[in-house]
Design a protein around this motif. Sequence first.
Motif, mmCIF file in Angstrom:
data_model
loop_
_atom_site.group_PDB
_atom_site.id
_atom_site.type_symbol
_atom_site.label_atom_id
_atom_site.label_comp_id
_atom_site.label_asym_id
_atom_site.label_seq_id
_atom_site.Cartn_x
_atom_site.Cartn_y
_atom_site.Cartn_z
ATOM 1 N N GLU A 278 0.799 -1.226 0.000
ATOM 2 C CA GLU A 278 0.000 0.000 0.000
ATOM 3 C C GLU A 278 0.836 1.283 0.000
ATOM 4 O O GLU A 278 0.369 2.323 -0.462
ATOM 5 C CB GLU A 278 -0.955 -0.016 1.192
ATOM 6 N N LEU A 279 2.051 1.207 0.537
ATOM 7 C CA LEU A 279 2.910 2.401 0.571
ATOM 8 C C LEU A 279 4.109 2.271 -0.367
ATOM 9 O O LEU A 279 4.882 3.223 -0.515
ATOM 10 C CB LEU A 279 3.388 2.672 2.005
ATOM 11 N N GLY A 280 4.267 1.095 -0.970
ATOM 12 C CA GLY A 280 5.307 0.893 -1.973
ATOM 13 C C GLY A 280 6.721 0.878 -1.429
ATOM 14 O O GLY A 280 6.949 0.835 -0.214
ATOM 15 N N PHE A 281 7.674 0.911 -2.339
ATOM 16 C CA PHE A 281 9.094 0.884 -1.982
ATOM 17 C C PHE A 281 9.459 2.092 -1.120
ATOM 18 O O PHE A 281 10.211 1.969 -0.152
ATOM 19 C CB PHE A 281 9.931 0.873 -3.267
ATOM 20 N N ILE A 282 8.903 3.255 -1.454
ATOM 21 C CA ILE A 282 9.201 4.485 -0.694
ATOM 22 C C ILE A 282 8.711 4.351 0.743
ATOM 23 O O ILE A 282 9.446 4.642 1.695
ATOM 24 C CB ILE A 282 8.573 5.725 -1.378
ATOM 25 N N GLY A 283 7.466 3.885 0.907
ATOM 26 C CA GLY A 283 6.908 3.702 2.254
ATOM 27 C C GLY A 283 7.690 2.686 3.063
ATOM 28 O O GLY A 283 7.945 2.881 4.252
ATOM 29 N N SER A 284 8.084 1.590 2.416
ATOM 30 C CA SER A 284 8.869 0.543 3.090
ATOM 31 C C SER A 284 10.204 1.106 3.566
ATOM 32 O O SER A 284 10.647 0.825 4.689
ATOM 33 C CB SER A 284 9.121 -0.634 2.138
ATOM 34 N N CYS A 285 10.853 1.901 2.706
ATOM 35 C CA CYS A 285 12.145 2.519 3.069
ATOM 36 C C CYS A 285 11.993 3.492 4.230
ATOM 37 O O CYS A 285 12.871 3.566 5.097
ATOM 38 C CB CYS A 285 12.744 3.235 1.857
#
Length: 374
Positions: A278-285
Amino acid sequence: MRSHRFTKPYQLKNYKFALVLSVLALSILGVLVVGSAKASLQGKQLFGVILGIIVMIIVSLIDYMWILNFYWLMYLFTIAILGFVLVAGTNVNGATRWIDLGFTTFQPSELAKILLILFFSKFIMEHEEDINDKFTLLKYAILAGIPLALIIVEPNLSTTICTALVICLMIYIGGLSYKFIGTVLVILIPVAVIFLSIVVQPDQKILEPYQQKRILAFIEPEKYESDEAYQQKNSVMAIGSGQLTGKGLNNNTTTSVKNGNFILEPQTDFIFAIIGEELGFIGSCIVIALLLLIVIQCILIGMRSQDLAGRIICCGIGGLIGIQSFINIGVATKILPNTGVPLPFVSYGLTSLVSLYIGIGLVLNVGLQPKKYQ
């Protein structure tokens, strides 16, 4: 000699607001993601964050050295609650890890982690001069072994491993000699190889059947992809499907990991799959960066501590957050076998959340009493 009063005058400039802000940012993300995973639990998670903040502020103003005066009481209380859950706890899916309080459930092993960090920080400081003595190490092993044995018979192997790693980290910070560490590794590595070769056998009696299946699913995922490896496989697919920016919180895509019921209880052990999707690579980072920032700040505060106990408390809490994060994200990304530990400040669970806030409160108090330079 230092006086160990309940509280003492502090200077506001020593309050580590950067650590507080990092924890709050991660907790807010946690509330949003838990709400997206299971909307009915968002209110409880928010309540847990508010309660945690209040407890953190109170604990941060209590002199940690005064708290450590009661270290044996804390140890006995830890043994008592871990023993009580085995006798009167609620059995869920074959595991007895929770005590039903009526309005919520309490998981003693989560609070036990924090209490054991406090106990062993005082114990190691008391034995600072003879920490490498055989008799001291034997006492340390026995005192650590009792609560670990109580946790493992729940059964809760993942929490046992996590707690054991933190206990090992603390004695290393306390000054354990590299010679002893080397000797232990020389013995431990062959033992671990032998252990793994035994537990994968069909007639093994060491692990529970579900624990053995999780190890086998990690070794041979194709063979178990419709069974034990199913959740991890779907978790990896969900994280990948989020791509750079994700599908957005509370999305109603039928193919999403939560709406399609591809993962059981996504709000706890597999919360990182929701974050990735739901938050993508950016959110995961962002989540990983906040966790790393919290761990680094705990270590830095510990380095400026006025005594060994303060240093061990900070490194113990930082280590606990770091180890739990690594295991949780490692499972969600299929780097590690499937085992359940919450992602700090993000996963749903009031006991874990409030216990970690207590830990941060202790670190903040250590930060309020920096080393006095001459």
